[in-house]
Design an enzyme around this catalytic site. Structure first.
Site, PDB file in Angstrom:
ATOM      1  N   GLU A 151     -48.146 -61.385 -56.874  1.00  0.00           N
ATOM      2  CA  GLU A 151     -49.606 -61.346 -56.952  1.00  0.00           C
ATOM      3  C   GLU A 151     -50.162 -59.931 -57.015  1.00  0.00           C
ATOM      4  OE1 GLU A 151     -50.542 -63.705 -53.522  1.00  0.00           O
ATOM      5  OE2 GLU A 151     -50.643 -65.562 -54.688  1.00  0.00           O
ATOM      6  N   GLU A 187     -28.218 -68.319 -47.246  1.00  0.00           N
ATOM      7  CA  GLU A 187     -28.795 -67.318 -46.356  1.00  0.00           C
ATOM      8  C   GLU A 187     -27.779 -66.737 -45.374  1.00  0.00           C
ATOM      9  OE1 GLU A 187     -30.674 -69.550 -42.533  1.00  0.00           O
ATOM     10  OE2 GLU A 187     -31.790 -69.797 -44.399  1.00  0.00           O
TER      11      GLU A 187
END
Length: 307
Positions: free
Chosen positions: A87, A118
């Site tokens: 963004e 992960e």
């Protein structure tokens, strides 16, 4: 924490006493419970304000020196980092490489579960090496429970390369210690759905990332007052926003503002400088560059030169 299999004591894994009858609530009661629990995100941000401010200062300082800002995470945490990074270019007209998101599993993990990826600290370290992170860069590790090996591996590798490091976690330091330069703890308590950190932990993390990235961009001169004067004019909505900013700040007609915007190369910041100083595009660019792209200092400098 030596045994990563024993995480039950972590704040993010505990059972919330306020939602033990979750499966018996009406829809309205569910909404009311979410609302009351989500209110805790505001106090968590307030408690971490000093650390958030430090992260902004370090980020702005390093990016001003030519560094980059990286978010590193897995699962929800990784997706939030990628989202915030994505963004920045349309909001602040920043180059895509300035703020980057690194998620365990890569781009595919944005749309499908990758939580099994992960647990590899070496993958986090490899991601840091792949991006050739240096002492100019800032690496923000995002891990709600504080223990994610991918994130810890990335932070350790970044620190070894001399980069500035930030940890964002939702557990107290007494549960998981950190050697990051900035240690941000967002303590929102146990989730309504036990262990589902996409809820309050995810919400408060998004809030923190909003604060950090926007704060850094403000310090870099991407904002004038509270206007996003470095907005990338890439579609009709953003073109309209650019014109409205120019009309509001200059009192030009919309037609004249449009003409000014085109003369500047569709830069609101440069348009304002040209209008307020009478400089042409080339001279305006030169003045902005002399003040690291910051509009207010450039204007003050010009005004002093005219006295």
């Amino acid at each position: 924490m030596n045994n990563l299999e024993e995480r039950g004591h972590l704040l993010t894994e505990q059972v919330n006493p306020n939602s033990q009858n979750l499966d018996q609530l009406s829809s309205l009661e569910l909404v009311e419970l979410f609302n009351s629990e989500d209110a805790k995100t505001l106090s968590a941000i307030a408690e971490a304000k000093e650390q958030l401010a430090k992260a902004i200062d370090i980020g702005a300082h390093q990016l001003h020196r030519g560094g980059r800002l990286f978010y590193v995470g897995a699962g929800t945490s990784g997706r939030l980092g990628v989202l915030d990074a994505a963004e920045c270019p349309p909001t602040f007209c920043s180059p895509p490489e300035l703020v980057q998101g690194i998620i365990a599993g890569g781009a595919g993990a944005l749309i499908r579960s990758s939580e099994d990826l992960e647990d590899r600290a070496e993958d986090g370290a490899e991601a840091i090496a792949h991006r050739q992170i240096t002492e100019l860069d800032v690496v923000v590790g995002i891990t709600a429970g504080g223990t994610t090996p991918f994130v810890q591996g990335a932070l350790n590798a970044a620190k070894a390369r001399g980069a500035s490091t930030v940890l964002i976690a939702c557990v107290p330091a007494t549960q998981v210690k950190s050697e990051a330069d900035v240690d941000i703890r967002l303590l929102v308590g146990p989730e309504i759905l036990a262990g589902s950190t996409r809820l309050k932990a995810g919400t408060v993390t998004k809030m923190a990332l909003n604060i950090i990235s926007t704060g850094v961009m403000v310090k870099l001169g991407k904002v004038y007052g509270n206007r996003m004067v470095d907005v990338a004019v890439t579609n009709k909505k953003l073109h309209d926003r650019a014109l409205r900013m120019l009309v509001d700040l200059t009192e030009l007609s919309r037609e004249d503002a449009g003409y000014l915007l085109e003369r500047s190369g569709r830069s609101v910041k440069l348009s304002l400088l040209m209008h307020w100083t009478g400089l042409d595009k080339e001279a305006g660019v030169e003045l902005l560059n002399a003040h690291q792209g910051q509009l207010r200092p450039a204007l003050l400098s010009y005004q002093k030169s005219q006295q």
